[in-house]
Enzyme design. Structure first.
Site, PDB file in Angstrom:
ATOM      1  N   PHE A 189      11.229  -3.090  -1.099  1.00  0.00           N
ATOM      2  CA  PHE A 189      11.623  -1.758  -1.553  1.00  0.00           C
ATOM      3  C   PHE A 189      10.670  -0.713  -0.951  1.00  0.00           C
ATOM      4  O   PHE A 189       9.477  -0.968  -0.830  1.00  0.00           O
ATOM      5  CB  PHE A 189      11.566  -1.731  -3.085  1.00  0.00           C
ATOM      6  CG  PHE A 189      12.190  -0.526  -3.705  1.00  0.00           C
ATOM      7  CD1 PHE A 189      13.570  -0.451  -3.870  1.00  0.00           C
ATOM      8  CD2 PHE A 189      11.414   0.536  -4.111  1.00  0.00           C
ATOM      9  CE1 PHE A 189      14.142   0.676  -4.454  1.00  0.00           C
ATOM     10  CE2 PHE A 189      11.984   1.664  -4.694  1.00  0.00           C
ATOM     11  CZ  PHE A 189      13.357   1.732  -4.856  1.00  0.00           C
ATOM     12  N   ASP A 202       7.205  -8.109  -7.429  1.00  0.00           N
ATOM     13  CA  ASP A 202       7.926  -6.957  -7.961  1.00  0.00           C
ATOM     14  C   ASP A 202       9.205  -7.483  -8.613  1.00  0.00           C
ATOM     15  O   ASP A 202      10.036  -8.109  -7.945  1.00  0.00           O
ATOM     16  CB  ASP A 202       8.252  -5.962  -6.844  1.00  0.00           C
ATOM     17  CG  ASP A 202       8.857  -4.680  -7.410  1.00  0.00           C
ATOM     18  OD1 ASP A 202       9.607  -4.769  -8.395  1.00  0.00           O
ATOM     19  OD2 ASP A 202       8.583  -3.602  -6.851  1.00  0.00           O
ATOM     20  N   TYR A 242      14.073   0.717 -16.482  1.00  0.00           N
ATOM     21  CA  TYR A 242      15.256   1.589 -16.580  1.00  0.00           C
ATOM     22  C   TYR A 242      16.470   0.997 -15.886  1.00  0.00           C
ATOM     23  O   TYR A 242      17.534   1.578 -15.909  1.00  0.00           O
ATOM     24  CB  TYR A 242      14.956   2.996 -16.029  1.00  0.00           C
ATOM     25  CG  TYR A 242      14.327   3.013 -14.652  1.00  0.00           C
ATOM     26  CD1 TYR A 242      15.087   2.811 -13.515  1.00  0.00           C
ATOM     27  CD2 TYR A 242      12.965   3.236 -14.499  1.00  0.00           C
ATOM     28  CE1 TYR A 242      14.516   2.815 -12.261  1.00  0.00           C
ATOM     29  CE2 TYR A 242      12.381   3.246 -13.253  1.00  0.00           C
ATOM     30  CZ  TYR A 242      13.158   3.036 -12.131  1.00  0.00           C
ATOM     31  OH  TYR A 242      12.577   3.040 -10.884  1.00  0.00           O
ATOM     32  N   LYS A 243      16.306  -0.172 -15.249  1.00  0.00           N
ATOM     33  CA  LYS A 243      17.451  -0.839 -14.634  1.00  0.00           C
ATOM     34  C   LYS A 243      18.104  -1.732 -15.703  1.00  0.00           C
ATOM     35  O   LYS A 243      18.668  -1.222 -16.653  1.00  0.00           O
ATOM     36  CB  LYS A 243      16.996  -1.580 -13.378  1.00  0.00           C
ATOM     37  CG  LYS A 243      16.552  -0.569 -12.288  1.00  0.00           C
ATOM     38  CD  LYS A 243      15.924  -1.162 -11.061  1.00  0.00           C
ATOM     39  CE  LYS A 243      15.558  -0.026 -10.093  1.00  0.00           C
ATOM     40  NZ  LYS A 243      14.618  -0.425  -9.055  1.00  0.00           N
ATOM     41  N   ARG A 298      26.754  -1.337  -2.954  1.00  0.00           N
ATOM     42  CA  ARG A 298      26.111  -2.243  -3.901  1.00  0.00           C
ATOM     43  C   ARG A 298      26.832  -2.155  -5.244  1.00  0.00           C
ATOM     44  O   ARG A 298      27.057  -1.058  -5.760  1.00  0.00           O
ATOM     45  CB  ARG A 298      24.664  -1.770  -4.071  1.00  0.00           C
ATOM     46  CG  ARG A 298      23.649  -2.842  -4.184  1.00  0.00           C
ATOM     47  CD  ARG A 298      22.246  -2.285  -4.135  1.00  0.00           C
ATOM     48  NE  ARG A 298      22.039  -1.072  -4.937  1.00  0.00           N
ATOM     49  CZ  ARG A 298      20.855  -0.721  -5.424  1.00  0.00           C
ATOM     50  NH1 ARG A 298      19.793  -1.468  -5.214  1.00  0.00           N
ATOM     51  NH2 ARG A 298      20.713   0.397  -6.116  1.00  0.00           N
TER      52      ARG A 298
HETATM   53  C1  LIG Z   1      13.611   0.458  -8.575  1.00  0.00           C
HETATM   54  C2  LIG Z   1      12.472  -0.172  -7.855  1.00  0.00           C
HETATM   55  C3  LIG Z   1      11.208   0.435  -7.825  1.00  0.00           C
HETATM   56  C4  LIG Z   1      11.004   1.783  -8.435  1.00  0.00           C
HETATM   57  O1  LIG Z   1       9.677   2.170  -8.611  1.00  0.00           O
HETATM   58  P1  LIG Z   1       9.380   3.487  -9.462  1.00  0.00           P
HETATM   59  O2  LIG Z   1       7.928   3.616  -9.457  1.00  0.00           O
HETATM   60  O3  LIG Z   1       9.979   3.277 -10.821  1.00  0.00           O
HETATM   61  O4  LIG Z   1      10.083   4.627  -8.801  1.00  0.00           O
HETATM   62  C5  LIG Z   1      10.170  -0.242  -7.198  1.00  0.00           C
HETATM   63  N1  LIG Z   1      10.376  -1.453  -6.620  1.00  0.00           N
HETATM   64  C6  LIG Z   1      11.590  -2.047  -6.619  1.00  0.00           C
HETATM   65  C7  LIG Z   1      11.773  -3.399  -5.992  1.00  0.00           C
HETATM   66  C8  LIG Z   1      12.675  -1.413  -7.227  1.00  0.00           C
HETATM   67  O5  LIG Z   1      13.878  -1.986  -7.221  1.00  0.00           O
END
Ligand SMILES: *Cc1c(COP(=O)(O)O)cnc(C)c1O
Length: 418
Positions: free
Chosen positions: A127, A204, A229-230, A378
């Site tokens: 990501f 992660d 939040y997901k 997606r």
């Molecule tokens: C959604 C997501 C993030 C988001 O990070 P934030 O600090 O909440 O913006 C980070 N890593 C992955 C793999 C994600 O899917």
């Protein structure tokens, strides 16, 4: 009755043991088909009530006196998330900050714990925030960031990773479920490889928490971060989680020396002295309203049961893939996720040359998924809220859009937020 008959989906809904959970969400009455729970989960009714209580009673009337009950919340909710969703015994998970900030904290702490080793390994399909944070840490410390190549459809190659490991590697940081393809890595196997090379492993879990059972303790994981939040449905910008295995906690020191990580915090002493335990990975004043939302989201998923959620999730995504194969392949779509359910997280990605325009047409047709570069759609049917008939109807609309080419007039340039 064949899968491409709506009655087939109706039958699956009738025998779905989790069907009732849909009514526990604010959007149950909406006609929109929401397949983006992997980006922003829906609002549980219990969360709306719990937030009203914390705002009206605890903050509105209790004021500063409420800190007595609030101060332990990040650890309590961390234990709840750890126990119900992450396979982590108490005292190892904390709700705090954002995933981005937690990544920075834990990656920095890991590098300090491996003096003499100067390489961080990640992959080019990780990501963006993960890659950027690691680039920043490498630049600040004069470390090497070794970026391995990962196929954007099939996910991490353990052989490629093995080639990048060596006695100079301090830290490996990877996503458990790939954000684009949904490819699921083998946590125990990869962690074992990294340990054999003498390095620490930072996972992660953003696309894993609440979607796939995670067994951090059993996998021998060192460190992990992930957002809420997901699939945990805690709302936009809700605080994230971090995990540090208990026996590592004493030897790790994170770089943000805030007063919530301080032993005897209200002694207000002159020097930073990190408290024992997971609280030393806290920074400043925690976000209480968001933490309450994490608690409610985790309770709801815990009640449904992560194993049952995973079983329904793989049934939903497998059904989606079957329909895509049958209906969409003739129109130039191709599966861009692992075909085996055991190698897939909670979402499915489809490739099409006109993905951005089709994704806009799909939204206009009342189906919310999202677009991801370079040319992918997606679709994340969160198990707690999605019906099999939703998957059927969404794919049916996608088939219509493709057949009629109704997207051809739409703008080709992606919007600011996709
Ligand atoms: C959604 C997501 C993030 C988001 O990070 P934030 O600090 O909440 O913006 C980070 N890593 C992955 C793999 C994600 O899917």
């Amino acid at each position: 009755m064949t899968p491409s008959n709506r009655a087939y989906a109706e039958k699956l809904d009738e025998s779905d043991p989790l069907a009732g959970y849909r009514d526990r969400f604010a959007s149950a009455v909406s006609r929109t088909i929401y397949l983006d729970g992997n980006s922003l989960g829906q609002l549980p009714l219990a969360t709306r009530e719990a937030i009203a209580e914390v705002v009206d009673d605890q903050w509105g009337r209790g004021l500063v006196r409420s800190w007595d009950r609030w101060v332990g919340l990040p650890g309590e909710v961390g234990d709840l998330v750890g126990g119900t969703l992450l396979g982590a015994a108490p005292g190892q998970v904390l709700v705090s900050d954002s995933t981005t900030v937690n990544l920075y904290k834990l990656a920095s702490a890991a590098l300090d714990a491996r003096p003499g080793r100067t390489v961080i390994v990640t992959d080019d399909d990780n990501f963006p925030t993960d890659r950027y944070v690691l680039q920043g840490i490498a630049a600040q410390r004069g470390c090497e960031l070794r970026t391995i190549n990962t196929d954007i459809d099939s996910g991490l190659s353990e052989r490629t990773l093995a080639d990048a490991l060596g006695p100079d590697v301090a830290l490996v940081s990877l996503s458990h479920v790939a954000y684009r393809s949904g490819a699921l890595a083998d946590m125990a196997a990869v962690t074992g490889m990294v340990h054999a090379a003498g390095a620490l492993m930072l996972w992660d879990l953003c696309h894993s928490i609440g979607a796939v059972p995670v067994e951090l303790d059993a996998a021998g994981a060192d460190l992990a971060v992930g957002c809420t939040y997901k699939y945990v449905n805690a709302g936009p910008g809700a605080p994230a989680c971090l995990y540090v295995r208990r026996d590592l906690q004493e030897s790790l020191r994170q770089p943000i020396w805030g007063w919530f990580g301080q032993a005897d915090q209200f002694g207000m002493g002159p020097r930073y002295q990190p408290v024992a335990g997971i609280d030393r990975f806290a920074t400043g004043t925690p976000q209480i309203i968001g933490t309450v939302a994490v608690r409610e989201g985790a309770r709801l998923l815990g009640e449904a049961g992560i194993e049952r959620l995973r079983a329904k999730s793989t049934a939903l995504t497998s059904y989606l893939i079957d329909l895509a194969d049958e209906w969409l392949t003739p129109y130039g779509f191709r599966l861009a996720s692992p075909r085996a359910a055991s190698h897939r997280g909670g979402h499915v990605t489809l490739h099409h040359d006109d993905a951005w325009r089709i994704s806009q047409a799909l939204t206009a047709a009342g189906v919310i998924g999202d677009y991801r570069t370079p040319d992918r759609i997606r679709l994340g049917p969160a198990a707690i809220t999605t019906r099999f008939t939703d998957v059927f109807d969404a794919m049916d609309r996608l088939r219509q859009i493709a057949a009629e080419r109704s997207y051809a007039e739409l703008p080709a340039k992606p919007a600011r937020v996709t």
